[in-house]
Motif scaffolding. Structure first.
Motif, PDB file in Angstrom:
ATOM      1  N   ASP A  75      41.356  53.411  47.187  1.00 21.11           N
ATOM      2  CA  ASP A  75      41.839  53.697  45.848  1.00 21.11           C
ATOM      3  C   ASP A  75      42.996  52.776  45.500  1.00 21.11           C
ATOM      4  O   ASP A  75      43.745  52.330  46.395  1.00 21.11           O
ATOM      5  N   PRO A  76      43.189  52.494  44.199  1.00 16.33           N
ATOM      6  CA  PRO A  76      44.342  51.702  43.782  1.00 16.33           C
ATOM      7  C   PRO A  76      45.630  52.386  44.241  1.00 16.33           C
ATOM      8  O   PRO A  76      45.756  53.607  44.214  1.00 16.33           O
ATOM      9  N   GLY A  77      46.604  51.569  44.678  1.00  7.46           N
ATOM     10  CA  GLY A  77      47.868  52.141  45.148  1.00  7.46           C
ATOM     11  C   GLY A  77      47.971  52.175  46.654  1.00  7.46           C
ATOM     12  O   GLY A  77      49.079  52.208  47.218  1.00  7.46           O
ATOM     13  N   ASP A 123      38.796  45.819  51.341  1.00  7.68           N
ATOM     14  CA  ASP A 123      38.943  45.454  49.933  1.00  7.68           C
ATOM     15  C   ASP A 123      38.598  43.982  49.682  1.00  7.68           C
ATOM     16  O   ASP A 123      38.375  43.597  48.540  1.00  7.68           O
ATOM     17  N   LEU A 124      38.547  43.181  50.762  1.00  2.88           N
ATOM     18  CA  LEU A 124      38.227  41.764  50.614  1.00  2.88           C
ATOM     19  C   LEU A 124      37.764  41.232  51.971  1.00  2.88           C
ATOM     20  O   LEU A 124      38.291  41.631  53.017  1.00  2.88           O
ATOM     21  N   ILE A 125      36.794  40.318  51.941  1.00  2.00           N
ATOM     22  CA  ILE A 125      36.314  39.669  53.156  1.00  2.00           C
ATOM     23  C   ILE A 125      36.528  38.158  53.012  1.00  2.00           C
ATOM     24  O   ILE A 125      36.091  37.555  52.018  1.00  2.00           O
ATOM     25  N   LEU A 126      37.188  37.569  54.008  1.00  2.00           N
ATOM     26  CA  LEU A 126      37.364  36.130  54.092  1.00  2.00           C
ATOM     27  C   LEU A 126      36.528  35.657  55.274  1.00  2.00           C
ATOM     28  O   LEU A 126      36.758  36.095  56.421  1.00  2.00           O
ATOM     29  N   ARG A 162      40.951  41.324  40.470  1.00  2.00           N
ATOM     30  CA  ARG A 162      39.614  41.371  39.882  1.00  2.00           C
ATOM     31  C   ARG A 162      38.828  42.572  40.409  1.00  2.00           C
ATOM     32  O   ARG A 162      38.138  43.259  39.668  1.00  2.00           O
ATOM     33  N   SER A 163      38.971  42.822  41.689  1.00  3.44           N
ATOM     34  CA  SER A 163      38.271  43.968  42.287  1.00  3.44           C
ATOM     35  C   SER A 163      38.792  45.289  41.710  1.00  3.44           C
ATOM     36  O   SER A 163      38.017  46.205  41.433  1.00  3.44           O
ATOM     37  N   ALA A 164      40.111  45.363  41.534  1.00  3.29           N
ATOM     38  CA  ALA A 164      40.687  46.595  40.976  1.00  3.29           C
ATOM     39  C   ALA A 164      40.169  46.852  39.562  1.00  3.29           C
ATOM     40  O   ALA A 164      39.887  48.001  39.184  1.00  3.29           O
ATOM     41  N   ARG A 217      34.157  50.639  36.672  1.00  4.76           N
ATOM     42  CA  ARG A 217      33.069  51.456  37.204  1.00  4.76           C
ATOM     43  C   ARG A 217      33.408  52.942  37.090  1.00  4.76           C
ATOM     44  O   ARG A 217      32.565  53.759  36.743  1.00  4.76           O
ATOM     45  N   ARG A 218      34.654  53.277  37.390  1.00  4.12           N
ATOM     46  CA  ARG A 218      35.054  54.682  37.291  1.00  4.12           C
ATOM     47  C   ARG A 218      34.968  55.187  35.852  1.00  4.12           C
ATOM     48  O   ARG A 218      34.571  56.322  35.610  1.00  4.12           O
TER      49      ARG A 218
END
Length: 572
Positions: free
Chosen positions: A3-5, A53-56, A127-129, A135-136
């Motif tokens: 979740d954000p935060g 939240d991110l894949i490198l 961008r993901s947030a 979407r929510r």
């Protein structure tokens, strides 16, 4: 994805130990949680376990390269939307292009500075947030569409029943009411969908405000059907108190409202089911409340569920089902009631009356099945058949030499609103070869004056075809004399309500006298319905009535009985 935060989590897939260590240190120094993988196979397992939240990911790695990892992630519903960035060397541009085609979000060329890395990570996380929030919002909107009515904003039937079930778990909801706006289907036919929706929305607002005022802020109102609302009355079991509270809630509906440029008045018929007497589940209670809802009673009626009205509802359901096939099975027929001019006892014609002989139930009263046909829309094909059959029968009588000048056919409100009416009448006249004036169409006063401007234009076009027009049930509807004088009709029909007691009731006699004077002033003929005795005939003649119809002259006859009746009465 979290979740954000919360602290962002980043998965690093890199086979070079030194580069992996630099990536880990840089990202941790910026406050990120970091998971490490030496190849694509390890990274896939960690991604599924932690949903970062991110894949490198490096492009080329032994034991599972970056492209294979990305393809596997995008193919799995759990990981298909995880942000993915390639770490690539200068000589791996083709691999990067291939990866972007597979759905990578970005790439970073090695060697890179820490600031470049952190800038890219922050941009991807922002961008993901945004995607997560969008979407929510979409999911919330979809949930609202599933549970709330888009026109009124009220909970829909499913949401209402779910809420009632949850409330019952903490304490019984003793009564549910089904509130039906009986005029709404007719308004939709006459005004169109948008004004009808506006009426429903205004009614919902009034009911909701009133329910909260009289039942409390927790009052639950929902839209449970096309023209129905459902209302819960928590803790109420006494019928007298329930009815009193419902009448308080319904009172604002009596105030006029505007729709489609017209001033309208609404009323409601209400059915009520009480728990546990009428059922324990919310579904059973609401079904029983709708069963109790009066189908033919005047608006404002509050009726409580009982086994008897459940049986009535069951019969209505069966009749509606059987009515759908009655026409093709030849169960519908016409009966013809004579209309006789008082001057000289001259036959004016016959009114064609619809009859239904059910193969198991026998004769079904028109008052029972015609409202069903009207509500369901079946009246349109049935009405077309009535019109064609009456015209055909009149043509047959005239070909046989019988002196039957005219046949009258009732138009239902739905038929009168049907855009195909003119073409249908034109086809019947052309097919039957009837002379002008041989067909009379009867329109109820309420239907004609619901939209006077449209009615005037439609009636004028019908008269241009040679059709005679009668205004039926005069005195029981709007009685708007300023509009009446504009309607291009030939005949006024006085309802039998005013004829039945005309000999003994001076008030009814005065009404009939006034109607006759009014009609003659407009150049119209007057037909009195429900004439059952000679004393009524004499009184009507004294008052100047032109034509009588009723059992005094004859009950509705089968077509085959008409020649014999005419001969017996000296009309042949």
């Amino acid at each position: 994805m979290q979740d954000p935060g919360s602290t962002p989590r980043i998965l690093v897939a890199e086979d070079d130990t030194g580069i992996r260590a630099v990536l880990k240190a840089t990202l941790r120094s910026a406050g990120y949680v970091v998971y490490e993988a030496r190849n694509g196979s390890e990274a896939l397992g960690l991604a599924i376990e932690h949903l970062p939240d991110l894949i490198l990911s490096d492009v080329l790695m032994p034991g599972g390269d970056g492209q294979t990892l990305l393809a596997a992630l995008r193919a799995d519903a759990r990981t298909s939307e995880l942000p993915f960035v390639f770490l690539t060397g200068l000589d791996e541009r083709q691999a990067v292009r291939d990866g972007m085609n597979l759905g990578a979000d970005d790439y970073l060329t090695k060697p890179f500075r820490p600031t470049e890395l952190l800038s890219l990570v922050q941009a991807q996380l922002r961008r993901s947030a945004k995607r997560i929030e969008a979407r929510r919002q979409l999911e919330a909107e979809a949930q609202k569409l599933r549970e709330f009515d888009s026109i009124t904003g009220l909970p829909n039937r499913g949401h209402f029943l779910g809420r009632i079930a949850r409330e019952q778990a903490s304490g019984p909801v003793h009564a549910l009411a089904s509130i039906a706006l009986g005029q709404l289907p007719v308004l939709r036919q006459s005004l169109g969908q948008a004004p009808a929706d506006a009426v429903m929305r205004e009614a919902a607002n009034r009911l909701l405000d009133s329910a909260r005022q009289h039942l409390g802020s927790e009052a639950l109102l929902a839209r449970s059907g096309e023209h129905r609302f459902a209302l819960s009355l928590r803790g109420e079991q006494d019928e007298a108190r329930i009815e009193a509270r419902l009448r308080e809630v319904l009172a604002p509906l009596a105030e006029p409202m505007e729709a489609g440029g017209r001033r309208l008045f609404l009323d409601a018929s209400v059915g009520v089911a009480v728990s546990p007497r009428d059922g324990d589940s919310p579904e059973a209670l609401l079904d029983h409340a709708e069963t109790a809802e009066p189908a033919t009673a005047p608006g404002g009626t509050v009726a409580f569920y009982s086994a008897e009205n459940s049986a009535v509802r069951g019969r209505r359901v069966r009749l509606l089902q059987d009515l759908r096939i009655a026409l093709e099975r030849g169960e519908l027929g016409l009966a013809y009631q004579p209309q006789v001019a008082l001057a000289g006892e001259r036959l004016v014609g016959f009114e064609a009356l619809l009859r239904w002989h059910h193969p198991e139930l026998g004769q079904v009263a028109p008052a029972e099945f015609i409202p069903l046909a009207e509500e369901s829309g079946l009246i349109l094909p049935i009405g077309s058949w009535v019109l064609a059959e009456a015209a055909r029968q009149l043509g047959e009588w005239q070909a046989e030499g019988l002196a039957v000048p005219r046949v009258a056919v009732n138009l239902s409100p739905r038929q009168f609103e049907d855009p195909g009416l003119l073409d249908g009448v034109r086809a019947v006249l052309a097919g039957s070869g009837l002379p002008p004036g041989a067909l009379e169409l009867e329109v109820t006063e309420s239907a004609a004056l619901l939209d006077p401007e449209r009615a005037i234009g439609l009636m004028a076009r019908l008269r241009e075809m040679g059709v005679a027009l009668a205004l039926d049930d005069f005195g029981t509807g709007y009685s708007n004399l300023s509009q009446l004088k504009r309607l291009p009709v030939d005949v006024l029909k006085i309802d039998q309500l005013f004829v039945r007691q005309i000999v003994r009731d001076p008030g009814d006699a005065a009404i009939v006298s006034a109607v006759v004077t009014l009609a003659h002033g407009f150049g119209l003929k007057v037909v009195a319905e429900g004439v059952e005795g000679q004393a009524q005939v004499i009184k009507l003649a004294q008052l100047g009535c032109d034509i009588c119809q009723g059992y005094h002259y004859g009950a509705p006859l089968a077509a085959s009985a008409v020649p014999g009746w005419m001969q017996e009465r000296g009309f042949a």
